[in-house]
Design a protein around this motif. Structure first.
Motif, PDB file in Angstrom:
ATOM      1  N   GLY A  65       0.817  -1.216   0.000  1.00 46.15           N
ATOM      2  CA  GLY A  65       0.000   0.000   0.000  1.00 46.15           C
ATOM      3  C   GLY A  65       0.843   1.255   0.000  1.00 46.15           C
ATOM      4  N   VAL A  69       0.804   3.980  -3.069  1.00 45.52           N
ATOM      5  CA  VAL A  69       0.406   5.357  -2.784  1.00 45.52           C
ATOM      6  C   VAL A  69       1.574   6.311  -3.027  1.00 45.52           C
ATOM      7  CG1 VAL A  69      -0.312   6.958  -0.970  1.00 45.52           C
ATOM      8  CG2 VAL A  69      -1.403   4.725  -1.176  1.00 45.52           C
ATOM      9  N   LEU A  72       2.104   6.736  -6.780  1.00 44.06           N
ATOM     10  CA  LEU A  72       1.081   7.589  -7.381  1.00 44.06           C
ATOM     11  C   LEU A  72       1.291   9.060  -7.033  1.00 44.06           C
ATOM     12  CD1 LEU A  72      -2.117   5.381  -6.871  1.00 44.06           C
ATOM     13  CD2 LEU A  72      -0.885   5.826  -9.005  1.00 44.06           C
ATOM     14  N   VAL A  73       1.629   9.299  -5.741  1.00 43.23           N
ATOM     15  CA  VAL A  73       1.858  10.688  -5.326  1.00 43.23           C
ATOM     16  C   VAL A  73       3.040  11.278  -6.084  1.00 43.23           C
ATOM     17  CG1 VAL A  73       2.552  12.161  -3.407  1.00 43.23           C
ATOM     18  CG2 VAL A  73       0.807  10.409  -3.069  1.00 43.23           C
ATOM     19  N   THR A  99       8.073   2.837  -9.107  1.00 46.06           N
ATOM     20  CA  THR A  99       6.996   2.170  -8.361  1.00 46.06           C
ATOM     21  C   THR A  99       7.192   0.649  -8.371  1.00 46.06           C
ATOM     22  OG1 THR A  99       5.489   3.958  -8.981  1.00 46.06           O
ATOM     23  CG2 THR A  99       4.501   1.911  -8.166  1.00 46.06           C
TER      24      THR A  99
END
Length: 547
Positions: A65, A69, A72-73, A99
């Protein structure tokens, strides 16, 4: 699958996990701002790799997770910094690479965490029952005692030993025993107040850490014993556990030693023949002293501090010397005089009793050979043996070998065993006694009248003498009932062709009564206490009072 995706790094404390995650988030922002200051995307080839470090921190602390996250940020921020252009900067490809690396790190962190939790569970739980084990108990004790203040007795520990678990395991198998233990574990939790935790820290022992707001261990002890009276069902078969309980109040000072203290209480309960005992400091001192004595026993036999004294037995009809009884005496170099009533029970609870009994027999036969070995001076020596000797089928052969070694006749040796010792395992005891009788040494039943089923086996025992316990002799002139019991015992023994010896004679009145009842032999302080071999060898019956 759910277990796999729990937070990684289970050994990482919550506050440290939060710190690492915060560092990752802050690092992500800092890197982005730094890249912006460098004029990104024009400098992306040289500097964008800095984004990988905060993404890894997020992956390690928060798992998949955190990696997703964070990725993406970072992608969103870079996209905005790139003016919303996708192709000119290669934004998506670079962000996807970062990522992906973070996800791989997160996957390994989850995998490490998964196996770490499984390993920790295996370390802290019993492999058979799956219940919390010794390490879990230690950790719980450490946590509880760390927050305790000395002198506050509200919390406690109880240890339960399952004495017949081996018999149950042999009969029904290990899996059945594990199922039954798990049922007992649930009973334990139900007995105590909410918050109590039970542990299966030893194959045959359970423990419970509990809170006792009423500070009334006696009530809890009663509840626990009552619950264990109820059998546990296994495939419709009721199984009863033979159990003992040791309680300890937690004082915050003794640490993990409270477990051994509870076990010491259990051993005290076993020795006293009761179900449960609350630990006191004296129990630990006694057990330590017992271990010291047991450890020093071999040295004592070698250095002469452990010796034999000899007490005469008198034939009452003629007031002549009949035989001697060999009694162990110990002058410990640091503890002083140690009573046989203290050290012999300690030895009897261990395998040392086998070598000890043979040592005593050997020393007694040495004395018999050196001082009473001539035909005109032949005097038998009596030696006490234990119930453990009567479970050793090699014992008769060892006795025969000792007699041959010292070139003494079997009649030179008398073996005394209490009837209560025989009744512990009567069939096996009778078998060994018959082998001893075939040698043939003299067999004597000691402390007659104190057992509970001697009459059922008396006619089967290959004994020639019974010894009436001193407890009856003490009351023989003050209690008519006791006098009648002694008279009946003498008549019974004579009817079976046995002699009778009364021990503990201390007064002339006792001697006179026993003589009138037809008792054959007497022994006690009225005649003489036990003496060193030098005095015993010179002792003459004329030194005793005559009727």
């Amino acid at each position: 699958m759910r277990e796999f995706f729990r937070l990684p790094c289970p050994g990482l404390a919550l506050k440290w996990r939060a710190i690492v995650a915060t560092l990752g988030a802050v690092g992500l922002v800092v890197c982005v701002l730094w890249l912006q200051g460098l004029g990104w995307p024009d400098t992306q080839g040289a500097s964008s790799g800095l984004l990988l470090l905060p993404l890894v921190l997020l992956a390690v602390s928060l798992g998949v997770g955190g990696a997703i996250v964070g990725g993406l940020v970072a992608t969103t921020i870079l996209f905005q910094l790139g003016g919303g252009l996708l192709s000119s900067s290669g934004l998506w490809l670079r962000s996807a690479n970062f990522t992906a690396v973070a996800l791989v790190v997160a996957a390994f962190a989850h995998l490490q965490g998964y196996y770490q939790r499984r390993l920790f569970h295996a370390m802290t739980h019993d492999p058979g029952t799956g219940l919390p084990g010794r390490l879990a108990l230690w950790r719980a004790l450490d946590r509880q005692l760390a927050g305790r203040e000395p002198g506050v007795p509200k919390n406690g520990l109880v240890v339960i030993t399952l004495d017949n678990l081996q018999d149950i395991t042999t009969t029904f198998g290990y899996e059945a025993a594990d199922v039954l233990i798990a049922q007992l574990w649930q009973r334990l939790v139900d007995v105590f107040y909410p918050g109590a935790r039970a542990y299966h820290y030893h194959r045959e022992r359970l423990a419970v850490l509990f809170h006792d707001p009423d500070d009334d261990l006696d009530v809890l002890m009663g509840k626990l014993v009552e619950r264990f009276e109820t059998s546990v069902l296994y495939e419709g078969v009721p199984i009863h556990f033979t159990s003992l309980f040791g309680f300890v109040r937690l004082n915050g000072r003794d640490g993990r030693n409270v477990i051994t203290q509870a076990e010491a209480a259990i051993e005290t309960a076993r020795e006293q023949g009761i179900r449960s005992v609350i630990y006191t400091a004296g129990m630990e001192r006694d057990r330590k002293r017992g271990l010291i004595l047991l450890g020093d026993l071999q040295t004592a036999k070698r250095d002469g501090s452990l010796t034999l004294h000899y007490q005469p037995k008198i034939r009452l009809a003629t007031m002549t010397l009949d035989s001697f009884e060999a009694l162990a005496r110990w002058e410990h170099p640091s503890l002083g005089t140690v009573s046989p009533a203290e050290f012999i029970p300690i030895v009897e609870h261990t395998d040392c009793i086998h070598s000890f009994s043979l040592w005593v027999t050997n020393q007694a036969l040495i004395a018999a050979r050196e001082h009473w070995g001539q035909a005109d001076k032949a005097i038998p020596i009596a030696v006490n043996i234990s119930s453990r000797n009567l479970t050793d089928h090699a014992f008769p052969a060892q006795i025969r070998a000792l007699l041959a070694k010292h070139k003494l006749s079997p009649q030179s040796l008398e073996l005394e065993v209490t009837e209560s010792e025989i009744m512990k395992n009567p069939k096996q005891a009778v078998a060994v006694l018959e082998k001893l009788s075939d040698i043939p040494v003299v067999i004597s039943i000691d402390d007659f009248g104190t057992g509970y089923s001697s009459l059922a086996y008396l006619h089967r025992l290959p004994a020639t003498t019974i010894k009436i316990d001193r407890g009856f002799i003490d009351k023989i002139n003050g209690d008519v009932g006791v006098r009648e019991i002694v008279a009946a015992a003498i008549d019974l023994a004579h009817a079976l062709g046995m002699q009778v010896i009364a021990e503990g004679i201390e007064t002339a009145d006792q001697l006179e009564t026993l003589h009138q009842l037809g008792c054959d032999l007497g022994q006690g302080f009225f005649f003489s206490p036990a003496m060193p071999i030098e005095k015993a060898a010179a002792w003459q019956p004329e030194a005793a009072v005559t009727l």
